[in-house]
Design an enzyme around this catalytic site. Sequence first.
Site, PDB file in Angstrom:
ATOM      1  N   LYS A  22       9.693   0.298 -15.027  1.00 16.74           N
ATOM      2  CA  LYS A  22      10.234  -1.074 -14.920  1.00 16.74           C
ATOM      3  C   LYS A  22       9.095  -2.073 -14.712  1.00 16.74           C
ATOM      4  O   LYS A  22       9.008  -3.089 -15.405  1.00 16.74           O
ATOM      5  CB  LYS A  22      11.195  -1.171 -13.744  1.00 16.74           C
ATOM      6  CG  LYS A  22      11.536  -2.601 -13.319  1.00 16.74           C
ATOM      7  CD  LYS A  22      12.513  -2.695 -12.175  1.00 16.74           C
ATOM      8  CE  LYS A  22      11.889  -2.689 -10.827  1.00 16.74           C
ATOM      9  NZ  LYS A  22      11.303  -3.964 -10.346  1.00 16.74           N
ATOM     10  N   ASN A  23       8.223  -1.788 -13.758  1.00 11.89           N
ATOM     11  CA  ASN A  23       7.229  -2.793 -13.385  1.00 11.89           C
ATOM     12  C   ASN A  23       6.117  -2.932 -14.409  1.00 11.89           C
ATOM     13  O   ASN A  23       5.481  -3.985 -14.503  1.00 11.89           O
ATOM     14  CB  ASN A  23       6.685  -2.508 -11.985  1.00 11.89           C
ATOM     15  CG  ASN A  23       7.771  -2.740 -10.928  1.00 11.89           C
ATOM     16  OD1 ASN A  23       8.774  -3.402 -11.212  1.00 11.89           O
ATOM     17  ND2 ASN A  23       7.602  -2.160  -9.765  1.00 11.89           N
ATOM     18  N   CYS A 117      13.740  -9.107  -4.868  1.00  9.13           N
ATOM     19  CA  CYS A 117      14.231  -8.500  -3.629  1.00  9.13           C
ATOM     20  C   CYS A 117      13.762  -9.294  -2.411  1.00  9.13           C
ATOM     21  O   CYS A 117      12.649  -9.805  -2.374  1.00  9.13           O
ATOM     22  CB  CYS A 117      13.718  -7.066  -3.513  1.00  9.13           C
ATOM     23  SG  CYS A 117      14.195  -6.075  -4.907  1.00  9.13           S
ATOM     24  N   ARG A 122       7.686 -14.048   0.297  1.00  7.20           N
ATOM     25  CA  ARG A 122       6.989 -13.490  -0.873  1.00  7.20           C
ATOM     26  C   ARG A 122       6.183 -14.624  -1.494  1.00  7.20           C
ATOM     27  O   ARG A 122       6.538 -15.209  -2.487  1.00  7.20           O
ATOM     28  CB  ARG A 122       7.968 -12.862  -1.854  1.00  7.20           C
ATOM     29  CG  ARG A 122       8.675 -11.638  -1.280  1.00  7.20           C
ATOM     30  CD  ARG A 122       9.538 -10.898  -2.283  1.00  7.20           C
ATOM     31  NE  ARG A 122       8.737 -10.122  -3.243  1.00  7.20           N
ATOM     32  CZ  ARG A 122       9.285  -9.287  -4.132  1.00  7.20           C
ATOM     33  NH1 ARG A 122      10.604  -9.191  -4.225  1.00  7.20           N
ATOM     34  NH2 ARG A 122       8.526  -8.601  -4.980  1.00  7.20           N
ATOM     35  N   ASP A 308       7.440   1.081  -2.495  1.00  8.92           N
ATOM     36  CA  ASP A 308       8.712   1.179  -3.228  1.00  8.92           C
ATOM     37  C   ASP A 308       9.373   2.546  -3.072  1.00  8.92           C
ATOM     38  O   ASP A 308      10.499   2.741  -3.543  1.00  8.92           O
ATOM     39  CB  ASP A 308       8.507   0.870  -4.712  1.00  8.92           C
ATOM     40  CG  ASP A 308       8.164  -0.599  -4.914  1.00  8.92           C
ATOM     41  OD1 ASP A 308       7.688  -0.951  -6.008  1.00  8.92           O
ATOM     42  OD2 ASP A 308       8.337  -1.384  -3.961  1.00  8.92           O
ATOM     43  N   ARG A 400      19.209  -2.683 -11.503  1.00  6.32           N
ATOM     44  CA  ARG A 400      18.096  -3.509 -11.973  1.00  6.32           C
ATOM     45  C   ARG A 400      16.920  -2.616 -12.380  1.00  6.32           C
ATOM     46  O   ARG A 400      16.094  -3.005 -13.203  1.00  6.32           O
ATOM     47  CB  ARG A 400      17.621  -4.458 -10.867  1.00  6.32           C
ATOM     48  CG  ARG A 400      18.586  -5.559 -10.513  1.00  6.32           C
ATOM     49  CD  ARG A 400      18.030  -6.450  -9.432  1.00  6.32           C
ATOM     50  NE  ARG A 400      16.700  -6.915  -9.776  1.00  6.32           N
ATOM     51  CZ  ARG A 400      15.901  -7.564  -8.924  1.00  6.32           C
ATOM     52  NH1 ARG A 400      16.291  -7.792  -7.698  1.00  6.32           N
ATOM     53  NH2 ARG A 400      14.709  -7.984  -9.307  1.00  6.32           N
TER      54      ARG A 400
HETATM   55  C1  EPZ Z   1       5.324  -5.862  -7.068  1.00  2.86           C
HETATM   56  O1  EPZ Z   1       5.810  -6.997  -6.384  1.00  2.86           O
HETATM   57  C2  EPZ Z   1       6.549  -5.036  -7.405  1.00  2.86           C
HETATM   58  N1  EPZ Z   1       7.442  -5.814  -8.252  1.00  2.86           N
HETATM   59  C3  EPZ Z   1       7.290  -4.623  -6.131  1.00  2.86           C
HETATM   60  O2  EPZ Z   1       8.299  -3.693  -6.521  1.00  2.86           O
HETATM   61  C4  EPZ Z   1       6.333  -3.888  -5.186  1.00  2.86           C
HETATM   62  O3  EPZ Z   1       6.988  -3.676  -3.957  1.00  2.86           O
HETATM   63  C5  EPZ Z   1       5.058  -4.697  -4.969  1.00  2.86           C
HETATM   64  O4  EPZ Z   1       4.466  -5.075  -6.237  1.00  2.86           O
HETATM   65  C6  EPZ Z   1       4.012  -3.921  -4.171  1.00  2.86           C
HETATM   66  O5  EPZ Z   1       3.692  -2.746  -4.853  1.00  2.86           O
HETATM   67  C7  EPZ Z   1       7.163  -5.894  -9.583  1.00  2.86           C
HETATM   68  O6  EPZ Z   1       6.185  -5.334 -10.068  1.00  2.86           O
HETATM   69  C8  EPZ Z   1       8.121  -6.705 -10.407  1.00  2.86           C
HETATM   70  P1  EPZ Z   1       2.524  -8.061  -4.430  1.00  2.86           P
HETATM   71  P2  EPZ Z   1       4.797  -8.251  -6.131  1.00  2.86           P
HETATM   72  O7  EPZ Z   1       2.119  -9.351  -4.996  1.00  2.86           O
HETATM   73  O8  EPZ Z   1       3.862  -8.370  -7.258  1.00  2.86           O
HETATM   74  C9  EPZ Z   1       1.551 -10.535  -0.521  1.00  2.86           C
HETATM   75  C10 EPZ Z   1      10.407  -2.856  -6.937  1.00  2.86           C
HETATM   76  O9  EPZ Z   1      11.098  -2.253  -6.121  1.00  2.86           O
HETATM   77  N2  EPZ Z   1       1.223 -11.622  -1.451  1.00  2.86           N
HETATM   78  O10 EPZ Z   1       1.677  -6.842  -4.674  1.00  2.86           O
HETATM   79  O11 EPZ Z   1       5.630  -9.411  -5.733  1.00  2.86           O
HETATM   80  C11 EPZ Z   1       3.037 -10.219  -0.503  1.00  2.86           C
HETATM   81  O12 EPZ Z   1       3.718 -11.064   0.401  1.00  2.86           O
HETATM   82  C12 EPZ Z   1       9.669  -4.085  -6.488  1.00  2.86           C
HETATM   83  O13 EPZ Z   1      10.197  -2.501  -8.116  1.00  2.86           O
HETATM   84  C13 EPZ Z   1       0.648 -12.771  -0.944  1.00  2.86           C
HETATM   85  O14 EPZ Z   1       0.422 -12.894   0.253  1.00  2.86           O
HETATM   86  O15 EPZ Z   1       4.016  -7.713  -4.848  1.00  2.86           O
HETATM   87  C14 EPZ Z   1       3.052  -8.786  -0.029  1.00  2.86           C
HETATM   88  O16 EPZ Z   1       2.910  -8.749   1.380  1.00  2.86           O
HETATM   89  C15 EPZ Z   1      10.098  -4.540  -5.107  1.00  2.86           C
HETATM   90  N3  EPZ Z   1       0.337 -13.786  -1.809  1.00  2.86           N
HETATM   91  C16 EPZ Z   1       1.783  -8.206  -0.660  1.00  2.86           C
HETATM   92  O17 EPZ Z   1       0.954  -9.328  -0.966  1.00  2.86           O
HETATM   93  C17 EPZ Z   1       0.576 -13.682  -3.161  1.00  2.86           C
HETATM   94  O18 EPZ Z   1       0.252 -14.638  -3.904  1.00  2.86           O
HETATM   95  C18 EPZ Z   1       2.024  -7.416  -1.932  1.00  2.86           C
HETATM   96  O19 EPZ Z   1       2.698  -8.262  -2.838  1.00  2.86           O
HETATM   97  C19 EPZ Z   1       1.160 -12.493  -3.651  1.00  2.86           C
HETATM   98  C20 EPZ Z   1       1.474 -11.471  -2.777  1.00  2.86           C
END
Ligand code: EPZ
Length: 422
Positions: A22-23, A117, A122, A308, A400
């Site tokens: 998916k991702n 989610c 976020r 995840d 999803r």
């Molecule tokens: C991706 O989300 C995945 N979603 C999430 O999977 C997954 O949990 C996550 O990566 C971590 O592996 C998709 O790929 C669509 P991040 P993403 O940016 O990109 C902080 C699922 O179940 N952060 O790596 O949104 C954030 O708050 C979903 O498939 C900032 O601070 O995650 C978090 O604490 C749920 N500033 C950490 O980084 C930013 O600009 C990781 O977030 C961006 C993120």
Amino acid sequence: MSSYFIDGGSPLYGDVVVSGSKNAALGIIAGAMLLDGPCQIENVPDISDVLKIIDICRDLGARLELENGVLHVDPTSINTTTAVSQRVRDIRASYYLLGALLGRSQHEAKVALPGGCNFGTRPIDQHVKGFEALGAEATISYGNIEVRASRLVGDHIYFDKTSVGATINLMIAAAKAEGTTTIVNAAREPHIVDVANFLNTMGARIRGAGTDVIRITGVPVLPGRASYPIIPDQIEAGTYMIAVAAARGDVTVRNLIPKHMEPLSIKLEEMGVGIEVGEDSIRVRRNGTRPLRATAFKTMPYPGFPTDLQPQSTVLLCHAHGTSTMHETVWDNRFQYVDDLKMMGAQIEVRDHIAMIKGPTQLTAARIEARDLRAGAALVIAGLAALGRTEVFSVELIERGYEHFVDKLQQLGASIVRSESC
Ligand code: EPZ
């Protein structure tokens, strides 16, 4: 809203085939909007998030046709740099269109702030930091984010926090920027490598994906005119591996990349689950006699244990002998499902992002709600192992990200049916 009704207690036997990631699919489909020619994407999972981003790309004017897992994409008819519809707000991955439309136009993009989610805040500050490094100005107003640049010029980007989304977004945006972009402290998840490989197949010059330093040499044209198969879904595969460990049985999970599963395989073996690694499959065995050992989990960016798979693993730990811990370090608030598990008899206390899980506990059926994709899958696993008939409602959230979830579980012998909630 629809529900799954699960009669627990049946061990799982047989084979299950993992679908496309998916991702990876979400990043690749958005990235395809950058191309100057058509392309074909294979092994695309038939899940609602993918169908939604396909509709979002159609709204841009691109032509996309999905048939038996093969997506034909022609982005040459895109006629806008704006994506602000409600469906854009529904999924997190919409923000990849910022990188794709800014990279395509070299000047601007305006996208609704993403949904996805709810695990607490976020933010997208690292995405903004990256766009600004390329010479763009970002403004957030009326629930949209707008980026504008006179020219897009490659530069050095240092992420203060490891972010999957920001890494993918900036790889996409920089692929056609002038000069070279270096992303430092890049995320290393398998789906990031897949997006980079896709873009390179279409003519980009991206090196180092999968490490924490990624170098992108901008190219003026991305011809496309190639096919690309999406990798198997690491998290779907892990969900089935954990389901067998919790419900007992003997299942071979097929069409996976064993290396991607290592963070989970190692923990399952630590707990006493039988793991047999094949070339593109993993056999998972747990019989009724051997007790599961309590152990400590900590979620980390890849190659650490994936956040995840955190909810699913917490359900498994309810069945381990002793006190286990689950430390969630990625998201602020990813233990909301624990209240539902407590309704099933789980002995879990959460403090400062660490869940203490006492076991073994024989879970009992309850009527519980899927609050997000992975937590919903975790509650299904709980229902498979519980005594009695569990109802999980709001299952649209699970669908999803899990292709043919009920069918695949039924093929393994699970007693699970889907029906419209009354
Ligand atoms: C991706 O989300 C995945 N979603 C999430 O999977 C997954 O949990 C996550 O990566 C971590 O592996 C998709 O790929 C669509 P991040 P993403 O940016 O990109 C902080 C699922 O179940 N952060 O790596 O949104 C954030 O708050 C979903 O498939 C900032 O601070 O995650 C978090 O604490 C749920 N500033 C950490 O980084 C930013 O600009 C990781 O977030 C961006 C993120």
